[in-house]
Design an enzyme around this catalytic site. Structure first.
Site, PDB file in Angstrom:
ATOM      1  N   CYS A  73      10.003   0.950  -4.436  1.00 42.45           N
ATOM      2  CA  CYS A  73      10.331   0.786  -2.895  1.00 42.45           C
ATOM      3  C   CYS A  73      10.917  -0.796  -3.088  1.00 42.45           C
ATOM      4  CB  CYS A  73      10.061   1.266  -1.474  1.00 42.45           C
ATOM      5  SG  CYS A  73       8.265   0.940  -2.231  1.00 42.45           S
ATOM      6  N   CYS A  99       3.109   5.279  -0.523  1.00 38.91           N
ATOM      7  CA  CYS A  99       3.306   4.544   0.471  1.00 38.91           C
ATOM      8  C   CYS A  99       1.188   3.408   0.249  1.00 38.91           C
ATOM      9  CB  CYS A  99       3.395   4.183   1.863  1.00 38.91           C
ATOM     10  SG  CYS A  99       4.865   4.248   1.822  1.00 38.91           S
TER      11      CYS A  99
END
Ligand code: FES
Length: 123
Positions: free
Chosen positions: A33, A102
């Protein structure tokens, strides 16, 4: 997509920023990402007395940074290294499956900051 706990943690994050003259700094990134997380630590007698984060990433990454920095304050370095991303997710009462990675950034940033400190100490 996010539960209330994640949104509240994200909106009320208080550990944002950088510790001046930090004893250890860890910066990690997620290649998929492109997000980046930095955690800086103040360490006294092998114990984390303060922790702050700068995260250029999604809400899950910011909520994970806030949670992880709260969790490690007051812990010894070895105790902090035992905190895994699953523990962060548990405190956040869950993350969407596609957002679990994340929380991994938080685990990695803590490890990198502690390694930085130990490297500087020659340990
Ligand atoms: Fe990159 Fe969340 S999508 S850290």
């Amino acid at each position: 997509m996010y539960n209330k706990k994640v949104l509240d943690t994200y909106a009320n994050a208080k550990n944002t920023g950088e510790i001046e003259n930090a004893d250890g700094v860890g910066t990690v990134g997620n290649a998929s990402c492109g997000d980046i997380m930095q955690i800086s630590l103040k360490i006294e007698d092998d114990r984390i007395v303060d922790a702050k984060f700068k995260t250029f990433g999604c809400a899950a990454a910011i909520a994970s940074s806030e949670t992880a920095t709260e969790m490690i304050k007051g812990k010894t370095l070895d105790e902090a290294l035992q905190i895994k991303n699953a523990d962060v997710v548990e405190v956040l009462e869950g993350l969407p499956p596609q957002k679990i990675h994340c929380s991994v950034l938080a685990e990695e940033a803590i490890a990198a900051a502690i390694k930085d400190y130990r490297d500087k100490q020659g340990k």
